[in-house]
Design an enzyme around this catalytic site. Structure first.
Site, PDB file in Angstrom:
ATOM      1  N   GLY A   4      10.736 -17.191  57.892  1.00  0.00           N
ATOM      2  CA  GLY A   4      11.239 -17.732  56.630  1.00  0.00           C
ATOM      3  C   GLY A   4      10.272 -18.717  56.024  1.00  0.00           C
ATOM      4  O   GLY A   4       9.196 -18.973  56.560  1.00  0.00           O
ATOM      5  N   GLU A  28       8.355 -13.519  52.849  1.00  0.00           N
ATOM      6  CA  GLU A  28       8.123 -14.366  54.019  1.00  0.00           C
ATOM      7  C   GLU A  28       8.161 -13.560  55.309  1.00  0.00           C
ATOM      8  O   GLU A  28       7.359 -13.783  56.220  1.00  0.00           O
ATOM      9  CB  GLU A  28       9.163 -15.490  54.067  1.00  0.00           C
ATOM     10  N   GLU A  87       4.827 -13.367  57.699  1.00  0.00           N
ATOM     11  CA  GLU A  87       4.831 -14.003  59.010  1.00  0.00           C
ATOM     12  C   GLU A  87       4.866 -13.020  60.175  1.00  0.00           C
ATOM     13  O   GLU A  87       4.418 -13.349  61.268  1.00  0.00           O
ATOM     14  CB  GLU A  87       6.020 -14.961  59.122  1.00  0.00           C
ATOM     15  N   PRO A  91      22.475 -32.095  55.036  1.00  0.00           N
ATOM     16  CA  PRO A  91      21.391 -32.976  54.561  1.00  0.00           C
ATOM     17  C   PRO A  91      20.322 -33.278  55.611  1.00  0.00           C
ATOM     18  O   PRO A  91      19.174 -33.535  55.255  1.00  0.00           O
ATOM     19  CB  PRO A  91      22.134 -34.261  54.161  1.00  0.00           C
ATOM     20  N   GLU A  96       2.712 -16.980  67.126  1.00  0.00           N
ATOM     21  CA  GLU A  96       3.141 -15.800  67.862  1.00  0.00           C
ATOM     22  C   GLU A  96       4.387 -15.233  67.217  1.00  0.00           C
ATOM     23  O   GLU A  96       5.094 -15.917  66.471  1.00  0.00           O
ATOM     24  CB  GLU A  96       3.434 -16.139  69.333  1.00  0.00           C
TER      25      GLU A  96
END
Length: 237
Positions: free
Chosen positions: A46, A62, A66, A83, A115
């Protein structure tokens, strides 16, 4: 240019990718973070959403950047906005999940991942951020979804036996074993399976092969006849 007087949180996407290889374990695609925070820890793929892209596009981008995994159907799961969930500041994450056949989606580390690997859902490493909570929600969603919607489209080969399909359901629902006759009777009653031949070159008696009849399933779904599917697919008796 109009400016806001209120602070604006950052938005990220996280992707829970469940994988299945025909065994008795569900796998989860994880990356080892190559940058702080949580450098060296395992996490879901992400990252941050660009200003000019929608959320699903960001999630798919993403994921490919990745892990190298691409061309998935992803479904939005939930929005996580505690939060304190990210030490970098006020960050809201929109989570997605996907189901894949492991053999069709080899993963290769790229971008800011040191990795990448497939981990058993039952043996996950310590995870960064609130990703353990995201995975728990995604797993619960998957186990609820399997009761009213066929999931083998994404997780099984194009042609499969009823034994393979039963093993998949037992794995997803984390149960020991269903009654074989009852499972087969109920799954065939839906009309969403189509007989396409028999196994070839096997030492035992060749089993019947099936494929999903997507046209029948889509017709049931479009008619909002989910009750038929739910009664047939809810195997926890």
């Amino acid at each position: 240019m109009y400016t806001y007087e209120y602070p604006r949180p950052s938005v990220t996407v996280d992707i829970v990718v469940f994988g299945y290889d025909g065994g008795r374990q569900l796998k989860l695609l994880l990356i080892q973070r190559g940058a702080p925070p949580f450098k060296g820890q395992w996490a879901l793929p992400g990252g941050f959403v660009d200003l000019d892209e929608d959320l699903e596009t960001a999630a798919l981008r993403e994921l490919e950047e990745e892990t190298g995994v691409k061309d998935l159907f992803v479904e939005q799961l939930f929005t996580f906005g505690d939060p304190g969930r990210d030490p970098r500041g006020r960050v809201i994450s929109v989570a997605y999940f996907a189901l894949v056949n492991l053999q069709d989606h080899p993963a290769v580390a790229a971008s800011d991942a040191d990795e990448v690997g497939w981990y058993s859902l039952e043996e996950l490493p310590e995870l960064a951020f609130d990703h353990a909570d995201i995975i728990e929600m995604a797993t619960n969603r998957l186990r609820a979804k399997v009761r009213y919607q066929p999931i083998g489209f994404e997780l099984l080969p194009e042609k499969f036996t009823l034994g393979q399909l039963q093993s998949l359901y037992e794995t997803v629902l984390n149960v020991e074993e269903f009654n074989k006759r009852n499972f087969r009777t109920r799954i065939l009653r839906t009309g969403i399976l189509e007989e396409v031949g028999r196994q070839q070159n096997v030492a035992h008696r060749p089993a019947v092969l099936y494929s999903f009849n997507e046209e029948t399933y889509q017709r049931l779904a479009s008619q909002r006849d989910t009750g038929v599917l739910r009664r047939a697919l809810d195997f926890e008796l």
